[in-house]
Design an enzyme around this catalytic site. Structure first.
Site, PDB file in Angstrom:
ATOM      1  CD  GLU A 240      -1.287  -0.051   3.702  1.00 37.58           C
ATOM      2  OE1 GLU A 240      -2.100   0.937   3.765  1.00 37.58           O
ATOM      3  OE2 GLU A 240      -1.375  -1.049   4.530  1.00 37.58           O
TER       4      GLU A 240
ATOM      5  CB  CYS B 166      -2.696  -4.319   6.333  1.00 39.58           C
ATOM      6  SG  CYS B 166      -2.272  -2.517   6.777  1.00 39.58           S
TER       7      CYS B 166
ATOM      8  CG  HIS C 255      -2.825  -6.595  10.535  1.00 40.38           C
ATOM      9  ND1 HIS C 255      -1.529  -6.168   9.792  1.00 40.38           N
ATOM     10  CD2 HIS C 255      -3.279  -5.207  10.772  1.00 40.38           C
ATOM     11  CE1 HIS C 255      -1.477  -4.831   9.748  1.00 40.38           C
ATOM     12  NE2 HIS C 255      -2.593  -4.312  10.230  1.00 40.38           N
TER      13      HIS C 255
END
Ligand code: CAA
Length: 389
Positions: free
Chosen positions: A79, A111, A233
Site C-alpha cells: 500500500e 494491509c 495482523h
C-alpha cells in the site's frame, strides 16, 4: 495435495528509532508506547530504500539459495505504491533476475493484500503443481509527525515461496472473509502520510475479525481450542492481544494471561521492534513465531487473521510441517535486527522530511548505503535501482 508456504524470509531497514526517544520529543510517558500500545522501536527506511529495495532484499536469501528458479508468478503486495501504473514487482523481478516466463502484478487493499496474494498463489499452484509462486509483501508505515499514529510507524517486507508439498506451512482450504466499505484508514494519492481514524479503526478491525471467524468456523467446523497458536495482523502488538481477547469472549473461551502469552507472545517479538509493516505485519508475526519459539511446532495448527483497513478481513489457518526449522532464516534475521543503527530524534526528522523523491533530485546518500539493493535516483521520471551484490 498440500500447498502452502515453502520458504519465508523477512527484511527491515537498518535504522530504527527507539520509542523512548519519540516519547521524549512528544512529551509523553514512554510507557504509553512500551506498555499501552506494546511497541518499543520503529524501523525507519533510509532515503535510498523503498518498497522495491525492501522487497528484493527480503527475497534475496531465496535467490542466493537458487530457490527462485521455478517461480512463474510474482505477486507484490503493497500500500506504499511508487508508481500509479507500473507494478513495483516488475522492478523486483529485474533485481532478483527472475526468468522472463513469469506473471508479475502488484496488489493493493491496505494491509490485507498479502493474504489475497497468498490465496491467489495457492490457486496458481493447485493448477500447476510443478510451478512456484513468489509472494512479496512490502510497506513503509508513515503517519504525520505528532499524530497518534506516529508511534506505530515501521517498515519491512516478507518474501514467501508458495509451492506444493511445502516445507513450512500447509495451508488449510477453509477461509472466512469479510468486506465493508468504511473509512478507518486511507491514503489519498496526493499524500505521503496515511490518514486514520485511530479508535474507529481498532473497532472495525475487531468487527471484521468476528465476522471472518464466523464463516471460517462454519466452513471448517473448528473451534478456537483447535489452534495451537494465533498470528494476527499487528499494527501494534497490543492490538493483536485485544483482538484475541475479544474473539475468545465472543466464543466463550476462558483465556488466562498465561494462555494469551502462550498463544500469541512469540508471534509479537519481531513486530515490537520493527513496527507496523502493513501488508507484511501478520507474516512478520508468523516468521517471529516460527523462528523465536522454543517449542517444536511440527503438526500444530496456526490461526491467521489478516486485516486491511477500508476494509477487508480474512481468517484462515495452516499446519506446520515436519523439518520446518531446517529451512528458516532465524539466525540471519536475529543478526539483521541486532545490527541495526539507532537514529537520534533529529536524524529521524531529517529522513522524514526528505519525503517523496522527484525527478532529478539529489540522491547521493553514501551514509545510508546498506542492504543488497538501493534506490539510486529518478532520471527522466524513471526510477533507478542499484544492486550491491
Ligand atoms: N502507561 C501505560 N499505558 C498507557 C499510558 C502509560 N503512561 N498512557 C496511555 N496508556 C495506554 C492507554 O490507556 C491506552 O490503552 P487502552 O487502549 O488499553 O485503553 C493505550 O495506552 C493507548 O493510549 P491512547 O488510546 O490514549 O492512544 P492514542 O489515542 O494516542 O493512540 C491509536 C492509539 C489510536 C491506536 C493510535 O496509535 C493510532 O491511530 N494508530 C494508527 C491506527 C492503527 O494502528 N489502527 C489499528 C487498527 S487498523 C489496522 O490494523 C490497519 C493498520 O495497520 C493501520
Amino acid at each position: 495435495m498440500k500447498i502452502g508456504i515453502d520458504r519465508i524470509s523477512f527484511y527491515t531497514s537498518h535504522y530504527f528509532v527507539d520509542l523512548k526517544t519519540l516519547a521524549e520529543a512528544r512529551k509523553v510517558d514512554a510507557d504509553k508506547y512500551y506498555v499501552g500500545i506494546g511497541q518499543e522501536k520503529m524501523g525507519i527506511p533510509a532515503p535510498d530504500e523503498d518498497v522495491v529495495t525492501l522487497g528484493a532484499s527480503a527475497a534475496y536469501p531465496l535467490m542466493k539459495e537458487g530457490e527462485l528458479e521455478e517461480v512463474e508468478l510474482l505477486l507484490f503486495a503493497t500500500e506504499t505504491g511508487i508508481d500509479q501504473s507500473k507494478a513495483a514487482g516488475v522492478y523486483v523481478h529485474g533485481l532478483l533476475e527472475l526468468g522472463p516466463r513469469c506473471r508479475t502484478v502488484e496488489l493493493k487493499q491496505a494491509c490485507y493484500s498479502g493474504t489475497a496474494a497468498i490465496q491467489m498463489a495457492l490457486g496458481f499452484v493447485a493448477r500447476n503443481p510443478a510451478k512456484k509462486a513468489l509472494v512479496i509483501t512490502s510497506d513503509v508505515a508513515r503517519y504525520e509527525l505528532g499524530s497518534p499514529g506516529e508511534a506505530t510507524q515501521g517498515c519491512g517486507s516478507v518474501a514467501m515461496l508458495i509451492s506444493a508439498d511445502p516445507r513450512i506451512l500447509a495451508i488449510d482450504p477453509e477461509a472466512g472473509y469479510y468486506t465493508e466499505d468504511v473509512m478507518d484508514f486511507w491514503r489519498p494519492n496526493y499524500r505521503s502520510e496515511a490518514l486514520v481514524d485511530g479508535k474507529y479503526s481498532t473497532m472495525v478491525y475487531i468487527h471484521a475479525l468476528i465476522e471472518s471467524w464466523k464463516q471460517y468456523a462454519e466452513e471448517s467446523g473448528r473451534e478456537l481450542t483447535d489452534f495451537d497458536r494465533f498470528c494476527y495482523h499487528i499494527p501494534f502488538t497490543k492490538m493483536a492481544e485485544k483482538a484475541h481477547q475479544k474473539l475468545c469472549r465472543k466464543c466463550r473461551v476462558k483465556t488466562s494471561r498465561e494462555d494469551m502469552q502462550h498463544l500469541l507472545e512469540e508471534s509479537l517479538r519481531y513486530s515490537r521492534i520493527t513496527g507496523n509493516c502493513y501488508s507484511g505485519s501478520m507474516y512478520v508475526g508468523l516468521t517471529s513465531l516460527l523462528e523465536t519459539g522454543e517449542e517444536d511446532l511440527t503438526g500444530k495448527r496456526i490461526g491467521l487473521y489478516s486485516y486491511g483497513s477500508g476494509c477487508v478481513g480474512e481468517f484462515y489457518s495452516g499446519v506446520v510441517q515436519p523439518g520446518y526449522r531446517d529451512v528458516l532464516f532465524g539466525d540471519q534475521h536475529a543478526k539483521m535486527l541486532a545490527e541495526r543503527t539507532e537514529l537520534t530524534y533529529q536524524q529521524y526528522e531529517d529522513i522524514f522530511h526528505y519525503g517523496v523523491p522527484t525527478d532529478g533530485g539529489d540522491y547521493i546518500f553514501p551514509q545510508y548505503k546498506t542492504g543488497p539493493f538501493r534506490f539510486s535516483g529518478i532520471s527522466q521520471h524513471k526510477r533507478e535501482y542499484e544492486s550491491l551484490v
